[in-house]
Design a protein around this motif. Structure first.
Motif, PDB file in Angstrom:
ATOM      1  N   GLU A 290       0.811  -1.223   0.000  1.00  0.00           N
ATOM      2  CA  GLU A 290       0.000   0.000   0.000  1.00  0.00           C
ATOM      3  C   GLU A 290       0.842   1.270   0.000  1.00  0.00           C
ATOM      4  O   GLU A 290       0.362   2.354  -0.319  1.00  0.00           O
ATOM      5  N   LYS A 291       2.088   1.174   0.462  1.00  0.00           N
ATOM      6  CA  LYS A 291       3.006   2.322   0.456  1.00  0.00           C
ATOM      7  C   LYS A 291       2.435   3.524   1.215  1.00  0.00           C
ATOM      8  O   LYS A 291       2.226   4.598   0.665  1.00  0.00           O
ATOM      9  N   GLU A 292       2.206   3.312   2.505  1.00  0.00           N
ATOM     10  CA  GLU A 292       1.742   4.399   3.382  1.00  0.00           C
ATOM     11  C   GLU A 292       2.709   4.605   4.538  1.00  0.00           C
ATOM     12  O   GLU A 292       3.394   5.618   4.606  1.00  0.00           O
ATOM     13  N   MET A 293       2.761   3.633   5.467  1.00  0.00           N
ATOM     14  CA  MET A 293       3.653   3.703   6.627  1.00  0.00           C
ATOM     15  C   MET A 293       4.337   2.362   6.811  1.00  0.00           C
ATOM     16  O   MET A 293       3.870   1.344   6.325  1.00  0.00           O
ATOM     17  N   ASN A 294       5.443   2.357   7.579  1.00  0.00           N
ATOM     18  CA  ASN A 294       6.167   1.110   7.832  1.00  0.00           C
ATOM     19  C   ASN A 294       5.484   0.231   8.870  1.00  0.00           C
ATOM     20  O   ASN A 294       5.489  -0.992   8.768  1.00  0.00           O
ATOM     21  N   MET A 295       4.955   0.857   9.913  1.00  0.00           N
ATOM     22  CA  MET A 295       4.396   0.108  11.043  1.00  0.00           C
ATOM     23  C   MET A 295       3.464   1.018  11.823  1.00  0.00           C
ATOM     24  O   MET A 295       3.404   2.228  11.593  1.00  0.00           O
ATOM     25  N   LEU A 296       2.711   0.424  12.758  1.00  0.00           N
ATOM     26  CA  LEU A 296       1.816   1.232  13.598  1.00  0.00           C
ATOM     27  C   LEU A 296       1.787   0.679  15.009  1.00  0.00           C
ATOM     28  O   LEU A 296       2.251  -0.417  15.288  1.00  0.00           O
ATOM     29  N   PHE A 297       1.249   1.490  15.899  1.00  0.00           N
ATOM     30  CA  PHE A 297       1.058   1.072  17.291  1.00  0.00           C
ATOM     31  C   PHE A 297      -0.357   0.535  17.453  1.00  0.00           C
ATOM     32  O   PHE A 297      -1.325   1.217  17.131  1.00  0.00           O
ATOM     33  N   LEU A 298      -0.465  -0.686  17.953  1.00  0.00           N
ATOM     34  CA  LEU A 298      -1.748  -1.263  18.323  1.00  0.00           C
ATOM     35  C   LEU A 298      -1.902  -1.115  19.832  1.00  0.00           C
ATOM     36  O   LEU A 298      -0.966  -1.398  20.579  1.00  0.00           O
ATOM     37  N   PHE A 299      -3.079  -0.728  20.292  1.00  0.00           N
ATOM     38  CA  PHE A 299      -3.265  -0.363  21.698  1.00  0.00           C
ATOM     39  C   PHE A 299      -3.895  -1.464  22.547  1.00  0.00           C
ATOM     40  O   PHE A 299      -4.347  -1.203  23.662  1.00  0.00           O
ATOM     41  N   ASP A 300      -3.937  -2.688  22.019  1.00  0.00           N
ATOM     42  CA  ASP A 300      -4.627  -3.761  22.740  1.00  0.00           C
ATOM     43  C   ASP A 300      -4.129  -3.934  24.167  1.00  0.00           C
ATOM     44  O   ASP A 300      -4.912  -4.070  25.106  1.00  0.00           O
ATOM     45  N   VAL A 301      -2.798  -3.932  24.345  1.00  0.00           N
ATOM     46  CA  VAL A 301      -2.234  -4.165  25.673  1.00  0.00           C
ATOM     47  C   VAL A 301      -2.384  -2.944  26.566  1.00  0.00           C
ATOM     48  O   VAL A 301      -2.877  -3.044  27.696  1.00  0.00           O
ATOM     49  N   VAL A 302      -1.996  -1.783  26.089  1.00  0.00           N
ATOM     50  CA  VAL A 302      -1.968  -0.611  26.957  1.00  0.00           C
ATOM     51  C   VAL A 302      -3.367  -0.120  27.332  1.00  0.00           C
ATOM     52  O   VAL A 302      -3.533   0.589  28.331  1.00  0.00           O
ATOM     53  N   HIS A 303      -4.384  -0.481  26.552  1.00  0.00           N
ATOM     54  CA  HIS A 303      -5.754  -0.068  26.876  1.00  0.00           C
ATOM     55  C   HIS A 303      -6.495  -1.088  27.736  1.00  0.00           C
ATOM     56  O   HIS A 303      -7.673  -0.887  28.045  1.00  0.00           O
ATOM     57  N   LEU A 304      -5.835  -2.161  28.137  1.00  0.00           N
ATOM     58  CA  LEU A 304      -6.507  -3.195  28.909  1.00  0.00           C
ATOM     59  C   LEU A 304      -7.197  -2.622  30.146  1.00  0.00           C
ATOM     60  O   LEU A 304      -6.604  -1.863  30.910  1.00  0.00           O
ATOM     61  N   GLY A 305      -8.448  -3.000  30.318  1.00  0.00           N
ATOM     62  CA  GLY A 305      -9.197  -2.602  31.511  1.00  0.00           C
ATOM     63  C   GLY A 305      -9.906  -1.281  31.403  1.00  0.00           C
ATOM     64  O   GLY A 305     -10.788  -0.985  32.208  1.00  0.00           O
ATOM     65  N   SER A 306      -9.536  -0.454  30.419  1.00  0.00           N
ATOM     66  CA  SER A 306     -10.147   0.863  30.265  1.00  0.00           C
ATOM     67  C   SER A 306     -11.112   0.878  29.086  1.00  0.00           C
ATOM     68  O   SER A 306     -10.945   0.122  28.124  1.00  0.00           O
ATOM     69  N   ASN A 307     -12.091   1.766  29.164  1.00  0.00           N
ATOM     70  CA  ASN A 307     -12.929   2.056  28.011  1.00  0.00           C
ATOM     71  C   ASN A 307     -12.069   2.800  26.993  1.00  0.00           C
ATOM     72  O   ASN A 307     -11.374   3.757  27.334  1.00  0.00           O
ATOM     73  N   ARG A 308     -12.096   2.376  25.749  1.00  0.00           N
ATOM     74  CA  ARG A 308     -11.203   2.974  24.746  1.00  0.00           C
ATOM     75  C   ARG A 308     -11.531   4.437  24.474  1.00  0.00           C
ATOM     76  O   ARG A 308     -10.687   5.186  23.981  1.00  0.00           O
ATOM     77  N   GLU A 309     -12.756   4.841  24.769  1.00  0.00           N
ATOM     78  CA  GLU A 309     -13.132   6.242  24.584  1.00  0.00           C
ATOM     79  C   GLU A 309     -12.834   7.076  25.827  1.00  0.00           C
ATOM     80  O   GLU A 309     -12.861   8.298  25.783  1.00  0.00           O
ATOM     81  N   ASP A 310     -12.553   6.408  26.946  1.00  0.00           N
ATOM     82  CA  ASP A 310     -12.396   7.118  28.217  1.00  0.00           C
ATOM     83  C   ASP A 310     -11.533   6.271  29.148  1.00  0.00           C
ATOM     84  O   ASP A 310     -12.009   5.323  29.762  1.00  0.00           O
ATOM     85  N   ARG A 311     -10.253   6.601  29.258  1.00  0.00           N
ATOM     86  CA  ARG A 311      -9.323   5.790  30.047  1.00  0.00           C
ATOM     87  C   ARG A 311      -9.722   5.689  31.513  1.00  0.00           C
ATOM     88  O   ARG A 311      -9.365   4.726  32.204  1.00  0.00           O
ATOM     89  N   PHE A 312     -10.464   6.694  32.022  1.00  0.00           N
ATOM     90  CA  PHE A 312     -10.797   6.696  33.442  1.00  0.00           C
ATOM     91  C   PHE A 312     -12.059   5.899  33.774  1.00  0.00           C
ATOM     92  O   PHE A 312     -12.417   5.764  34.938  1.00  0.00           O
ATOM     93  N   LYS A 313     -12.733   5.381  32.763  1.00  0.00           N
ATOM     94  CA  LYS A 313     -13.811   4.414  32.994  1.00  0.00           C
ATOM     95  C   LYS A 313     -13.152   3.039  32.988  1.00  0.00           C
ATOM     96  O   LYS A 313     -13.109   2.337  31.981  1.00  0.00           O
ATOM     97  N   TYR A 314     -12.620   2.668  34.140  1.00  0.00           N
ATOM     98  CA  TYR A 314     -11.731   1.514  34.259  1.00  0.00           C
ATOM     99  C   TYR A 314     -12.422   0.356  34.979  1.00  0.00           C
ATOM    100  O   TYR A 314     -13.031   0.546  36.036  1.00  0.00           O
ATOM    101  N   LYS A 315     -12.315  -0.852  34.398  1.00  0.00           N
ATOM    102  CA  LYS A 315     -12.975  -2.022  34.977  1.00  0.00           C
ATOM    103  C   LYS A 315     -12.010  -3.155  35.328  1.00  0.00           C
ATOM    104  O   LYS A 315     -12.408  -4.152  35.913  1.00  0.00           O
ATOM    105  N   GLY A 316     -10.759  -3.034  34.939  1.00  0.00           N
ATOM    106  CA  GLY A 316      -9.797  -4.071  35.249  1.00  0.00           C
ATOM    107  C   GLY A 316      -9.742  -5.156  34.184  1.00  0.00           C
ATOM    108  O   GLY A 316     -10.475  -5.118  33.192  1.00  0.00           O
ATOM    109  N   PHE A 317      -8.862  -6.156  34.390  1.00  0.00           N
ATOM    110  CA  PHE A 317      -8.667  -7.203  33.395  1.00  0.00           C
ATOM    111  C   PHE A 317      -8.117  -8.451  34.068  1.00  0.00           C
ATOM    112  O   PHE A 317      -7.643  -8.417  35.197  1.00  0.00           O
TER     113      PHE A 317
END
Length: 577
Positions: A290-317
């Motif tokens: 596709e010739k756009e970017m080399n790589m990207l950050f996926l947030f699966d790990v760092v967003h664990l336990g939080s609502n993706r729209e609101d980090r402070f709505k936290y439920k744990g994992f």
């Protein structure tokens, strides 16, 4: 046997170290980290085994959002130094056979940028269309309202009213961060020239692309107006609106244009902060074809336990959730021509050892920090390490008052909470618990260099308080200590590079999804296999070999390995014969 002779682009095999300049190292005692402080510390970074330095925003800025509000792409924030300092940094990094990438922040500028000042000056200014302006709407009582009910990432409306021209401008982050209008070709060309070409000509080696999936906004059926977001949180007026800003209809066109016009002309690394999207959507950004970017950050790990729209709505994992998140990132490139990243900390995330390890005592802190190092250095993709991660820096103390927190996201969220809950001490304490776990402030406390005042970060008063544990956790104490977290990272990175086909490029397979204390997986390449077992608990657990073959231990975070028992937070990496 080590790796085969397969060669890859330099950026795939790199270990990248992120510097957050305000909090890295202060050379002149004004309380702010600066570029001369970075230059002074390059040998420390190099000794870790790093091959690329990623410098977070260093540009001229009012600093409403720590430099992500840029007022001039071609100038240096005065507290960080001068352009001469920046030129020296580029040279010194290259002298050490390392490369330098910068932050590319082009979804928005500061409201102090000359482009926005012109845009705001009148309805018919030539740069009016360089930003996104809309007329107000009015409710049944004649009260002026923003054009939509979209919720800002920093609380409140995404729209800010300009009284002079009687229109609102779009700002998905701070009110002083107006979104650029990427639909305007003239705007895009100005961005390419000022934000990219200027720095490539100075010799930098690439960019981390901020909010890389948000440039193309999603309009309504008429192609001009925006629609209201659906009600997700019934107790508030403004609603999450990422469906209107993530992965819009022209986003890939824009990235392909950026590649063809600028980045393809250089041997550059580009890594995108794309955010929330499906695997297939993510692949489109980083597929080699596709010739756009080399790589990207996926947030699966760092967003664990939080609502993706609101980090402070936290439920744990659970540990199973953690395994699934790691698998999602590790399996991302399987069967594709794409590439990805390995990271567990950055400037927007809390400290990993607090989130995923155990800081209840010094022994468990050290072992769990090393355990996370074992995990990170054996996963597939380009490895990113955030400043302080290499010495196991932790979150800020829970005992600190909310006034110690400086991040605009935390401050705005707390203010909104107090407005909605003016006399609710229990709700206050619950939110403070969550802030103490997931706020961005934890990554932004100054790096702890030694046990002198302010942790050796500054001889003056730091812009934000140094963590109380700097006398116990610091670079000086760990450098040269074979048992330190820092020395462990050095060795783990060496092992990763020694077996790069296996760990950087190998396939990933989890063996123990249902076990609630252990994380066991296999890495495999054409000619090798590795068996990794990690005890993510504070209990001893039996060690079981879940694969056939003889095991050869090549790394562990304990000295005396007991064949049949894993101690709390013990991890081992074996080669399978």
């Amino acid at each position: 046997m080590t790796t085969t002779t397969t060669t890859y682009p330099w950026w795939k095999d790199s270990t990248i170290y992120q510097i957050w300049p305000a909090s890295f190292r202060d050379s002149n005692g004004d309380g702010f980290g600066d570029i001369p402080g970075i230059i002074k510390s390059l040998d420390h970074i190099k000794s870790l085994g790093v091959s690329v330095v990623w410098l977070s925003p260093h540009y001229d800025s009012p600093q409403d959002d720590m430099g992500y509000d840029i007022s001039n792409y071609e100038a240096i924030y005065e507290k960080y130094g001068t352009m001469d300092d920046m030129n020296q940094l580029i040279d010194e990094i290259h002298k050490r056979d390392m490369k330098l990438i910068l932050d590319l922040v082009v979804n928005h500028t500061s409201s102090e940028h000359s482009w926005f000042k012109e845009s705001k000056s009148s309805l018919d200014n030539p740069k009016r269309d360089w930003y996104i302006w809309r007329k107000p709407r009015y409710d049944s009582n004649g009260n002026r309202q923003p054009p939509t009910n979209w919720l800002s990432y920093f609380s409140g409306s995404t729209w800010n009213y300009d009284e002079k021209t009687d229109e609102y401008y779009l700002c998905f982050f701070a009110k002083t961060q107006p979104d650029l209008n990427w639909e305007n070709e003239e705007t895009r060309n100005a961005i390419y020239k000022s934000a990219l070409e200027f720095w490539f000509k100075k010799g930098i080696d690439g960019f981390r692309i901020d909010t890389a999936g948000k440039y193309s906004k999603i309009y309504g059926k008429d192609g001009k107006t925006f629609e209201d977001a659906p009600i997700v949180y019934p107790d508030q007026y403004y609603q999450p609106s990422s469906q209107f800003t993530n992965n819009g209809p022209r986003i890939h066109e824009f990235h392909k244009e950026m590649f063809s016009e600028i980045t393809s002309k250089y041997d550059a690394l580009t890594v995108g902060e794309v955010g929330n999207c499906s695997k297939q959507e993510a692949i489109e950004y980083v597929s080699a074809a596709e010739k756009e970017m080399n790589m990207l950050f996926l947030f699966d790990v760092v967003h664990l336990g939080s609502n993706r729209e609101d980090r402070f709505k936290y439920k744990g994992f659970t540990l199973k959730d953690f395994k699934n998140a790691v698998a999602s990132q590790s399996d991302f490139i399987k069967g594709t021509d794409a590439w990805s990243t390995v990271f567990i900390e950055n400037h927007d995330q809390p400290r990993a050892v607090t989130r995923f390890g155990n800081t209840s005592n010094s022994q468990l802190w050290s072992k769990s920090a090393k355990l996370l190092a074992l995990l990170q250095t054996t996963l597939t993709g380009t490895l990113y390490i955030y400043q302080g991660q290499e010495i196991g820096m932790t979150n800020l103390p829970r005992s600190w008052d909310i006034e110690e927190y400086k991040d605009i996201n935390t401050i705005n969220y707390w203010a909104e909470h107090k407005k909605l809950n003016p006399n609710d001490p229990e709700a206050d304490e619950n939110l403070l618990d969550v802030i103490n776990l997931v706020a961005r402030d934890h990554a932004r406390s100054p790096v702890q260099w030694d046990d002198s005042i302010n942790g050796g970060f500054s001889t003056g008063t730091p812009w934000t308080r140094v963590n109380d544990n700097y006398k116990d956790i610091n670079v000086k104490a760990q450098t040269g200590d074979p048992n330190s977290v820092f020395s462990f990272y050095q060795n783990a990175i060496k092992v990763r590079q020694l077996y790069k086909n296996l760990f950087i490029h190998g396939d990933f397979e989890i063996l123990d999804y249902e076990i609630d204390k252990l994380f066991t997986y296999i890495k495999s390449s054409d000619d090798q296999r590795a068996y990794i077992v990690l005890n993510f608990s504070d209990k001893e657990v039996p060690f079981k070999q879940l694969v056939d073959g003889n095991l050869k231990l090549i790394n562990s975070n304990v000295k005396d390995v007991k064949e049949d028992t894993l101690t709390p937070y013990e991890g081992r990496v074996y080669l399978i014969d």
